[in-house]
Design a protein around this motif. Structure first.
Motif, short mmCIF file in Angstrom:
data_model
loop_
_atom_site.label_atom_id
_atom_site.label_comp_id
_atom_site.label_asym_id
_atom_site.label_seq_id
_atom_site.Cartn_x
_atom_site.Cartn_y
_atom_site.Cartn_z
N VAL A 1 0.84 -1.20 0.00
CA VAL A 1 0.00 0.00 0.00
C VAL A 1 0.88 1.25 0.00
O VAL A 1 1.89 1.31 0.70
CB VAL A 1 -0.91 0.04 1.26
CG1 VAL A 1 -1.89 1.18 1.18
CG2 VAL A 1 -1.63 -1.29 1.44
N THR A 2 0.47 2.27 -0.76
CA THR A 2 1.14 3.56 -0.71
C THR A 2 0.60 4.38 0.46
O THR A 2 -0.62 4.55 0.59
CB THR A 2 0.93 4.35 -2.00
OG1 THR A 2 1.48 3.62 -3.10
CG2 THR A 2 1.61 5.70 -1.94
N VAL A 3 1.50 4.87 1.30
CA VAL A 3 1.11 5.63 2.49
C VAL A 3 2.00 6.86 2.64
O VAL A 3 3.21 6.78 2.45
CB VAL A 3 1.23 4.77 3.78
CG1 VAL A 3 0.74 5.57 4.99
CG2 VAL A 3 0.45 3.47 3.64
N VAL A 4 1.39 7.99 2.98
CA VAL A 4 2.13 9.18 3.39
C VAL A 4 1.54 9.64 4.71
O VAL A 4 0.35 9.94 4.80
CB VAL A 4 2.05 10.31 2.35
CG1 VAL A 4 2.76 11.56 2.88
CG2 VAL A 4 2.68 9.87 1.03
N CYS A 5 2.39 9.66 5.73
CA CYS A 5 1.94 10.04 7.07
C CYS A 5 2.77 11.23 7.56
O CYS A 5 3.98 11.30 7.34
CB CYS A 5 2.11 8.86 8.03
SG CYS A 5 1.49 9.13 9.70
N ALA A 6 2.09 12.18 8.22
CA ALA A 6 2.76 13.33 8.82
C ALA A 6 2.05 13.66 10.12
O ALA A 6 1.02 13.06 10.46
CB ALA A 6 2.76 14.52 7.86
N GLU A 7 2.58 14.63 10.85
CA GLU A 7 1.98 15.01 12.13
C GLU A 7 0.52 15.41 11.98
O GLU A 7 -0.32 15.10 12.82
CB GLU A 7 2.77 16.16 12.76
CG GLU A 7 4.18 15.79 13.18
CD GLU A 7 4.22 14.98 14.47
OE1 GLU A 7 3.15 14.70 15.04
OE2 GLU A 7 5.34 14.61 14.89
N THR A 8 0.20 16.11 10.87
CA THR A 8 -1.18 16.49 10.59
C THR A 8 -1.57 15.99 9.21
O THR A 8 -0.70 15.79 8.34
CB THR A 8 -1.37 18.02 10.63
OG1 THR A 8 -0.69 18.61 9.51
CG2 THR A 8 -0.84 18.60 11.93
N MET B 1 -4.32 5.60 -2.30
CA MET B 1 -3.33 5.89 -1.28
C MET B 1 -3.96 6.07 0.10
O MET B 1 -5.16 6.32 0.21
CB MET B 1 -2.58 7.19 -1.65
CG MET B 1 -1.81 7.13 -2.93
SD MET B 1 -1.13 8.75 -3.42
CE MET B 1 0.11 9.02 -2.14
N ILE B 2 -3.13 5.97 1.12
CA ILE B 2 -3.54 6.33 2.47
C ILE B 2 -2.71 7.55 2.87
O ILE B 2 -1.48 7.49 2.90
CB ILE B 2 -3.31 5.17 3.46
CG1 ILE B 2 -4.25 4.00 3.11
CG2 ILE B 2 -3.53 5.63 4.89
CD1 ILE B 2 -4.07 2.78 4.00
N ILE B 3 -3.39 8.65 3.14
CA ILE B 3 -2.73 9.91 3.44
C ILE B 3 -3.36 10.48 4.71
O ILE B 3 -4.59 10.60 4.80
CB ILE B 3 -2.90 10.93 2.29
CG1 ILE B 3 -2.40 10.34 0.98
CG2 ILE B 3 -2.19 12.24 2.61
CD1 ILE B 3 -2.76 11.16 -0.25
N GLY B 4 -2.52 10.81 5.71
CA GLY B 4 -3.12 11.38 6.91
C GLY B 4 -2.17 11.43 8.09
O GLY B 4 -0.99 11.10 7.99
N ASN B 5 -2.73 11.83 9.23
CA ASN B 5 -1.97 11.81 10.48
C ASN B 5 -1.89 10.38 11.00
O ASN B 5 -2.56 9.49 10.47
CB ASN B 5 -2.59 12.77 11.50
CG ASN B 5 -4.00 12.34 11.90
OD1 ASN B 5 -4.25 11.19 12.22
ND2 ASN B 5 -4.94 13.28 11.90
N PRO B 6 -1.08 10.12 12.02
CA PRO B 6 -0.87 8.73 12.46
C PRO B 6 -2.14 7.98 12.82
O PRO B 6 -2.27 6.79 12.48
CB PRO B 6 0.04 8.90 13.68
CG PRO B 6 0.80 10.15 13.40
CD PRO B 6 -0.16 11.05 12.70
N LYS B 7 -3.07 8.61 13.47
CA LYS B 7 -4.30 7.91 13.87
C LYS B 7 -5.16 7.55 12.67
O LYS B 7 -5.73 6.45 12.60
CB LYS B 7 -5.09 8.76 14.87
CG LYS B 7 -4.40 8.92 16.21
CD LYS B 7 -5.31 9.53 17.25
CE LYS B 7 -4.58 9.71 18.58
NZ LYS B 7 -4.02 8.44 19.09
N ILE B 8 -5.26 8.47 11.71
CA ILE B 8 -6.03 8.19 10.49
C ILE B 8 -5.37 7.06 9.71
O ILE B 8 -6.04 6.12 9.23
CB ILE B 8 -6.15 9.46 9.62
CG1 ILE B 8 -7.14 10.44 10.26
CG2 ILE B 8 -6.58 9.11 8.20
CD1 ILE B 8 -7.26 11.76 9.54
#
Length: 333
Positions: free
Chosen positions: A223-230, A283-290
């Motif tokens: 899976v493609t994922v981009v995670c950031a603080e927000t 894609m999955i894009i979001g903060n850590p919880k999302i």
């Protein structure tokens, strides 16, 4: 949840292939420290902005700089090569790095038609023969050709104490059925598939034949994922990689992954905007919880044993941060 890393060794604009490859090593080391189960590097040929045509070379480099994380190819493009050569190479890696080596097998060309012609002869014929070639690869690895076979006395030396793990990689029912028939593990490329992924995964499990390779179905979901603080930061960071993906498919990605600022200034055409929206859905894009919740949802949807994450960003430190945030949210709990 079991998490792993898939790396395409992307080159960012303003950097070099050498830097990209060194950053791949850094990613593998960081992944090991964070608790990721395995690190796979992909094979591509003359694709703008991707720097690894030879996973086996990278794995020797990465294996020497890591201690425990499983390392492998995602994938070895079998139609380009003789099975014996692959078996020798990965047996050598498995001898150097015991209990750590995976072979992911794919059938894609990994580059343009011209690059394919430069790399191998009769590619389409080799694709047609892939089930037979895959059989030969498994026999070479396990040293169990029938006594009357031409290769029965040929050894894929050196013989490691623990054989490499064999995976079939794919995005179609054909690849799922190949893995099921041969009794191997299966990695499904959710990030690059427009097909009905959960149904393909079910096809693999439903048709799986127990073998000497693995005793039960094993499924990785890539899976493609981009995670950031927000989530807002994650969406900005992801935009540059999505623009680059569009440019690569249009044959214009030679400058590498653009900066966020360049992506923001870019004027997307109506057709490109449609492509952008399609990519966002995969894609999955979001903060850590999302990100955590969406990964859990996908794992349940596919009944996957493991999630393999691919993350491409312009700044390599943002890529490392994305994997770190995910690990802290999922692997440390």
């Amino acid at each position: 949840m079991k998490l792993s890393i898939l790396d395409q060794s992307p080159v960012s604009s303003g950097t070099t292939a050498q830097q990209a490859l060194k950053e791949s090593m850094k990613l593998a080391k960081t992944g090991e420290e964070l608790g990721y189960s395995r690190y796979w590097v992909a094979e591509h040929h003359d694709i703008a902005g991707l720097s690894c045509p030879a996973p086996e070379v990278m794995l020797g480099y990465i294996g020497a700089h890591t201690e425990s994380i499983r390392i492998g190819a995602g994938a070895v493009l079998l139609p380009h090569y003789k099975p014996y050569r692959i078996a020798e190479t990965y047996n050598l890696l498995a001898s150097l790095f015991p209990k750590r080596i995976d072979i992911g097998i794919g059938r894609a060309p990994g580059g343009s038609a011209e690059a394919t012609m430069a790399l191998s002869d009769n590619y389409l014929e080799q694709v047609r023969k892939m089930p037979e070639s895959f059989d030969d690869l498994l026999h070479f690895l396990q040293s169990d050709f029938p006594s009357d076979h031409l290769f029965s006395k040929v050894s894929a030396s050196p013989q490691p104490e623990v054989l490499p793990e064999v995976w079939v990689l794919g995005t179609s029912e054909k690849s799922a059925l190949l893995a099921a028939e041969k009794g191997t593990a299966y990695a499904f490329g959710h990030f690059m598939s427009n097909n009905d992924g959960p149904e393909i995964a079910e096809t693999y499990k439903r048709n799986f034949s127990r073998s000497s390779v693995v005793s039960k179905p094993q499924l990785i979901l890539a899976v493609t994922v981009v995670c950031a603080e927000t989530t807002e930061q994650a969406e900005e960071i992801a935009l540059s990689s999505m623009l680059w993906s569009i440019q690569v498919k249009a044959g214009e990605g030679e400058k590498g992954v653009p900066t966020v600022e360049e992506a923001k200034r870019y004027s997307f055409s109506a057709e490109e905007q449609q492509k952008l929206e399609k990519m966002k859905k995969k894609m999955i894009i979001g903060n850590p919880k999302i990100v955590k919740q969406k990964l859990i949802d996908l794992k349940r949807l596919y009944l996957a044993d493991e999630i393999m994450i691919i993350t491409i960003t312009h700044h390599y430190k943002e890529r490392l941060q994305s994997y770190k945030l995910i690990a802290e949210e999922i692997l440390s709990h």
